[in-house]
Write a protein that holds these residues in place. Structure first.
Motif, PDB file in Angstrom:
ATOM      1  N   SER A  27      53.668  41.886  43.777  1.00 45.68           N
ATOM      2  CA  SER A  27      53.315  40.838  42.811  1.00 45.68           C
ATOM      3  C   SER A  27      51.805  40.655  42.711  1.00 45.68           C
ATOM      4  O   SER A  27      51.267  40.495  41.610  1.00 45.68           O
ATOM      5  N   ALA A  28      51.116  40.695  43.845  1.00 47.83           N
ATOM      6  CA  ALA A  28      49.657  40.552  43.836  1.00 47.83           C
ATOM      7  C   ALA A  28      49.008  41.718  43.114  1.00 47.83           C
ATOM      8  O   ALA A  28      48.078  41.540  42.314  1.00 47.83           O
ATOM      9  N   ALA A  29      49.484  42.939  43.381  1.00 53.29           N
ATOM     10  CA  ALA A  29      48.933  44.131  42.710  1.00 53.29           C
ATOM     11  C   ALA A  29      49.205  44.058  41.213  1.00 53.29           C
ATOM     12  O   ALA A  29      48.329  44.379  40.395  1.00 53.29           O
ATOM     13  N   LEU A  30      50.415  43.630  40.845  1.00 53.13           N
ATOM     14  CA  LEU A  30      50.741  43.483  39.417  1.00 53.13           C
ATOM     15  C   LEU A  30      49.822  42.463  38.752  1.00 53.13           C
ATOM     16  O   LEU A  30      49.390  42.650  37.612  1.00 53.13           O
ATOM     17  N   GLY A  31      49.514  41.383  39.452  1.00 50.29           N
ATOM     18  CA  GLY A  31      48.604  40.379  38.907  1.00 50.29           C
ATOM     19  C   GLY A  31      47.239  40.950  38.611  1.00 50.29           C
ATOM     20  O   GLY A  31      46.640  40.664  37.569  1.00 50.29           O
ATOM     21  N   VAL A  32      46.734  41.791  39.515  1.00 50.55           N
ATOM     22  CA  VAL A  32      45.425  42.424  39.313  1.00 50.55           C
ATOM     23  C   VAL A  32      45.486  43.369  38.107  1.00 50.55           C
ATOM     24  O   VAL A  32      44.593  43.367  37.251  1.00 50.55           O
ATOM     25  N   LEU A  33      46.550  44.174  38.042  1.00 45.70           N
ATOM     26  CA  LEU A  33      46.668  45.134  36.956  1.00 45.70           C
ATOM     27  C   LEU A  33      46.807  44.439  35.607  1.00 45.70           C
ATOM     28  O   LEU A  33      46.160  44.811  34.630  1.00 45.70           O
ATOM     29  N   ARG A  34      47.635  43.411  35.570  1.00 43.71           N
ATOM     30  CA  ARG A  34      47.807  42.675  34.301  1.00 43.71           C
ATOM     31  C   ARG A  34      46.521  41.982  33.887  1.00 43.71           C
ATOM     32  O   ARG A  34      46.187  41.937  32.710  1.00 43.71           O
ATOM     33  N   GLY A  35      45.794  41.443  34.871  1.00 40.90           N
ATOM     34  CA  GLY A  35      44.508  40.823  34.562  1.00 40.90           C
ATOM     35  C   GLY A  35      43.515  41.812  33.995  1.00 40.90           C
ATOM     36  O   GLY A  35      42.752  41.505  33.081  1.00 40.90           O
TER      37      GLY A  35
END
Length: 126
Positions: A115-123
């Motif tokens: 979830s944290a990695a996805l947040g970075v990628l989406r950002g």
């Protein structure tokens, strides 16, 4: 006591001359030469983990994926310099697909990191 050195102020465990300013370290910039290969690895490993989940006789090996996710999760959007938008989208899609199939205990434990990695990628995609 040496009077020529001036007064010393204790700051955060280290002595600094009065009037000296503590220099903050500049953030580490993540250039495409570093981000693109990691995003490729992330995409490949997440895809392989998803395939491994579909084959019940072969449990997913997530040690390398965990390392990649930890590095991605530590990135901050402002550090990424000109990331490859295609690789960002592919890595995010592969991780999202994996998240939707998380049901094995060893993968569930990685849920927060994913979830944290996805947040970075989406950002970074925004």
């Amino acid at each position: 006591m040496d009077r020529d050195r001036g007064a010393v102020l204790q700051v955060g465990g280290s002595a600094q001359p009065v009037g000296a300013t503590a220099l903050a370290e500049p953030p580490i910039m993540i250039l495409p030469g570093r981000s693109t290969p990691l995003l490729r690895r992330c995409t490949a490993l997440a895809t392989r983990a998803r395939v491994d989940l579909l084959v019940t006789s072969r449990p997913a090996d997530c040690a390398e994926l965990s390392e990649v996710l930890a590095e991605l999760a530590a990135w901050e959007g402002g550090q990424l310099i000109d990331p490859d938008p295609t690789m960002l989208a592919l890595a995010a899609a592969a991780l999202q697909d994996l998240v939707e199939r998380l049901d094995e205990p060893h993968l569930l434990a990685m849920g927060d990191t994913i979830s944290a990695a996805l947040g970075v990628l989406r950002g970074a995609l925004s």
